[in-house]
Design an enzyme around this catalytic site. Sequence first.
Site, mmCIF file in Angstrom:
data_model
loop_
_atom_site.group_PDB
_atom_site.id
_atom_site.type_symbol
_atom_site.label_atom_id
_atom_site.label_comp_id
_atom_site.label_asym_id
_atom_site.label_seq_id
_atom_site.Cartn_x
_atom_site.Cartn_y
_atom_site.Cartn_z
ATOM 1 C CG HIS A 121 -1.969 -1.028 1.212
ATOM 2 N ND1 HIS A 121 -2.827 -1.239 0.161
ATOM 3 C CD2 HIS A 121 -2.290 -1.977 2.151
ATOM 4 C CE1 HIS A 121 -3.627 -2.262 0.436
ATOM 5 N NE2 HIS A 121 -3.314 -2.719 1.630
ATOM 6 C CG ASP A 158 -3.293 -8.291 0.860
ATOM 7 O OD1 ASP A 158 -2.499 -8.584 1.758
ATOM 8 O OD2 ASP A 158 -4.319 -7.592 1.047
ATOM 9 C CG HIS A 160 -7.029 -4.992 2.030
ATOM 10 N ND1 HIS A 160 -6.609 -5.926 2.962
ATOM 11 C CD2 HIS A 160 -8.171 -4.446 2.524
ATOM 12 C CE1 HIS A 160 -7.458 -5.929 3.985
ATOM 13 N NE2 HIS A 160 -8.411 -5.053 3.735
ATOM 14 C CG ASP A 241 -5.403 -9.753 3.668
ATOM 15 O OD1 ASP A 241 -5.086 -10.289 2.593
ATOM 16 O OD2 ASP A 241 -5.123 -8.563 3.928
#
Length: 305
Positions: A121, A158, A160, A241
Amino acid sequence: MTLLFADPSALSHASPPGHPEQVARYDAVIEALADLDLDRREAPLATDASLLLCHPQRYLDRIASAVPDAGCAMLDADTYLSPGSLEPARRAAGGAVAAVDAVLDGSDDTAFVAMRPPGHHAEAETPMGFCIFGNAAIAAKHALHKRGLSRVAVLDFDVHHGNGTQALLWDEPGVIFASSHQMPLWPGTGAAQETGAHGQIINAPLPPGSDGSTARAAWDEILGRVAAFGPELVIISAGFDAHTDDPLAGLNWQTQDFAALTGAILYRARNSDAKVVSCLEGGYNLAALGASVRAHVDTLMRRAG
């Protein structure tokens, strides 16, 4: 043999109580891999030259000056620095670079970088989403600009979207960046229409509640495009996740889905004779994280064997 890059400094990056990106994540990963026959190496500190591949000097200076003498300093709503954070953040990036060098220079085909904080990120001048430096993007740019590779694939599963990796690689024609991720979900990027300056970015949004079969279908299409690109190196942003037990999202992957996806990536990598480096990203249920990392690295080891 599969290489494992890690360092106990990962335990010195503290977050406030109750924060999901907790010190115990590192212990869960290392314990899950404890009995495996891995070539274990220290994740070295990233040099400024490596970090500058993605981040300007003023950002490095700002992060260094933000490290507190005690407690936790907030960089954004969910990203913090503690007194011991800078070393593991540099080792997370440095481990990714060292893993690239190791697989390119040696006989080992696969490596896993088990460091925290994660990186996908972090944008050029913006820490966010628990991330300080863009570890996978730094490793990709190192492979291109320092090691002379022409084609690198960065594959991110991931839950996200890796907005930082996407932004850092947006203008890189020698890198194909592909991501599957739940949508809608923070950070809100990753629409299929986001394709990069050279059409080299692939986003596959997945609906909330979808399972591993939906993800595998999306990745089958992605990996066909990756195979046509013919990467010399594959870098995996390995977030766990999307697991059904993870508290931060709503996909329903099972542990075996991570093994299956890893196997599919390795199959395509083998076809182009590409080496594979995997970097830990998310995963916030400790039991699910440990089991999923174990399945992922087991699969990497089968390729190495």
